[in-house]
Design an enzyme around this catalytic site. Structure first.
Site, mmCIF file in Angstrom:
data_model
loop_
_atom_site.group_PDB
_atom_site.id
_atom_site.type_symbol
_atom_site.label_atom_id
_atom_site.label_comp_id
_atom_site.label_asym_id
_atom_site.label_seq_id
_atom_site.Cartn_x
_atom_site.Cartn_y
_atom_site.Cartn_z
ATOM 1 N N GLU A 74 -3.690 3.813 12.466
ATOM 2 C CA GLU A 74 -4.286 3.147 11.312
ATOM 3 C C GLU A 74 -3.545 3.633 10.087
ATOM 4 O OE1 GLU A 74 -7.670 3.319 8.174
ATOM 5 O OE2 GLU A 74 -8.542 3.586 10.170
ATOM 6 N N CYS A 89 -8.637 4.036 2.704
ATOM 7 C CA CYS A 89 -7.690 3.081 3.291
ATOM 8 C C CYS A 89 -8.120 1.644 3.040
ATOM 9 C CB CYS A 89 -7.579 3.324 4.792
ATOM 10 S SG CYS A 89 -6.997 4.967 5.246
#
Length: 523
Positions: free
Chosen positions: A246, A280
């Site tokens: 990720e 994020c």
């Protein structure tokens, strides 16, 4: 080299340490060992040795230890959250939310792991296999590596470690050297406080330590920057081990003309400024349809002006968000803001760092466009660049004009419009009339498209099966002395085999009964 951390020369000895500093005031929050590759390899071997017995406990046996760990965390939450705040410089409100992730993830996978990991039966594909029992078994990778970034010291590893442990794997973690203290204490609690098997380890240190983790495990889960993620993925490919990545994001927020503007403004503030924008899936660019642009910006400026920034005392809840984690990250935000101003953008709030500590105020930028770094590069800071668009078509085009594809949001009063626009966005997770909340819906997959990642980080059945290898398992329903195709060969067995193949595998009666024609054609 991350700012905010002292890196003394490493002489190869086990005694080498690094310092962790509080970014709010520069004070020393703690010290931890800078582990050498040899020490990482030794720790990995100990974890491997304990893994077989851990797997044999089964999901329900493993769940008991995870739930005991959760109890220990919540019994010690104020102390552990205090470590999170000291190493990260967060507000107490942003800090206290991190336990929520631990509670949700552990409970979810403790409850569902027996179902997710259950052996699966497959139907035979044809009559020739009717005497076989076909199953798919899920066996864990023996040692899983989990490398996490600095923005959520407790929550980040808690997104990955519980499902990995519940799969039956041993887990070797590597927290960021910027914020390793709380997680190191969590791993100590597992190994020393709750009587759990020694299948969870923490490798603390700098870049060489992280590289050693990648070289020591059988599967790697990495969360962090695109640059480092590519290096991790390349090394994993060289070792022929799977990697789940990720990586960065540049999440767009689209505000359509029929949106509830008060809710949209609240979502922009939460999604863009929570944890000083260091998420994020933070809102990093906003596209607003022209008819509501002025009203949206005006409301946003007013609401942002009410925010309080600082690292407030533990338990006080007197500020909304705190410091940037590192000087490097703060300088990146300053560079992007200056680049935008140089190219014609205007600053409506903020725009200048605090005199002390690594604090950067909430900064609204308008008159921005895609020539500016603030609209194209990941920011990871408390900025909200806002761009006026003519219609939803232009909003979608600009939102997709990015190398990133982690998440995004659409704000509208029409469910049909929200679905239409959301489905047009190139991102792994979309929220309608909310921001970032998709990450906490644990039945759903969470992962990025394009440069934002590879595979799903967690969510649902796949969130635990990613840590497993599939094993094809064939057993006999009927025990016979031998198989028709076994040695020795003979003309009679060959004729019988040919007859069986034709009868069961062909699709017309001529071929089923073996009628042949010289030219091989159909008659």
């Amino acid at each position: 080299m991350a700012a905010g951390v002292e890196h003394p020369p490493h002489d190869g000895s086990a005694a080498a340490e690094f310092e962790v500093r509080n970014p709010a005031d520069g004070s020393i929050a703690g010290r931890l060992p800078d582990m050498t590759p040899a020490e990482v390899a030794e720790l990995a071997q100990r974890l491997r040795s304990a893994q077989p017995e851990w797997e044999q406990l089964g999901p329900r046996g493993r769940a008991r230890h995870l739930l005991n760990w959760l109890d220990w965390l919540m019994d010690n939450d104020q102390r552990i959250l205090g470590l999170v705040q000291q190493e990260s410089g967060k507000s107490w409100g942003d800090t206290s939310i991190e336990t929520m992730v631990a509670v949700e993830v552990i409970n979810y996978y403790a409850k569902h792991a027996p179902e997710f990991l259950a052996d699966q039966t497959r139907r035979p594909h044809g009559p020739a296999s009717l005497t076989k029992k076909l199953e798919v078994l899920y066996r864990p990778y023996q040692l899983v590596g989990v490398i996490t970034p600095w923005n959520y010291p407790l929550a980040m590893p808690m997104m990955d470690v519980p499902p990995a442990l519940m799969s039956g794997a041993a887990v070797l973690t590597k927290p960021s050297e910027v914020t390793p203290l709380a997680w190191a204490e969590m791993v100590r609690g597992w190994n020393e406080e709750i009587g759990a098997p020694p299948v969870l380890g923490c490798a603390t240190g700098l870049g060489a330590t992280g590289a050693a983790v990648v070289d020591s495990v059988d599967m790697i889960q990495f969360t962090g920057s695109v640059r480092t993620g590519r290096a991790v993925g390349i090394r994993a490919a060289e070792r022929l081990i799977p990697a789940s990545l990720e990586l960065g994001g540049k999440d767009p927020m689209i505000v359509l003309s029929d949106a509830d503007l008060d809710r949209a403004v609240g979502g922009a503030i939460w999604g863009g400024l929570f944890n000083a924008g260091q998420s994020c899936v933070a809102v990093e660019r906003v596209y607003v349809e022209a008819p509501v642009y002025d009203a949206f910006v005006s409301k946003l400026v007013d609401r942002v002006g009410e925010l309080r920034q600082g690292m407030d005392p533990q338990g006080s809840f007197t500020t909304e968000f705190g410091a940037m984690a590192t000087a490097t990250q703060l300088e990146l935000v300053e560079r992007q803001v200056q680049d935008a101003v140089d190219k014609g953008a205007r600053i409506l709030t903020g725009g200048k760092r605090a005199d002390t500590g690594l604090f950067y105020p909430p900064t609204i930028l308008v008159d921005v466009d895609h020539t500016m770094a603030c609209m194209r590069e990941e920011t990871f800071g408390p900025t909200l660049p806002i761009m006026k668009v003519a219609d939803e078509k232009e909003a979608v085009r600009l939102a997709n004009d990015s190398e990133y594809g982690l998440g995004g949001s659409v704000w509208t009063g029409s469910a049909a419009r929200g679905r239409r626009v959301g489905r047009a966005l190139e991102a792994g997770g979309i929220c309608v009339n909310n921001a970032m909340v998709n990450v906490f819906q644990f039945p759903l997959p969470h992962g990025g498209w394009k440069s934002s990642g590879l595979g799903s980080r967690f969510g649902g059945r796949d969130g635990i099966l990613k840590y497993c290898r599939k094993q094809a398992f064939v057993s006999e329903r009927v025990q016979m002395g031998g198989e028709l195709h076994w040695y020795p060969y003979s003309p009679s067995k060959a004729r019988l085999t040919d007859q069986m193949i034709r009868l069961l595998g062909m699709h017309d009666w001529r071929r089923r009964f073996g009628r042949r024609f010289p030219d091989g054609g159909r008659r």
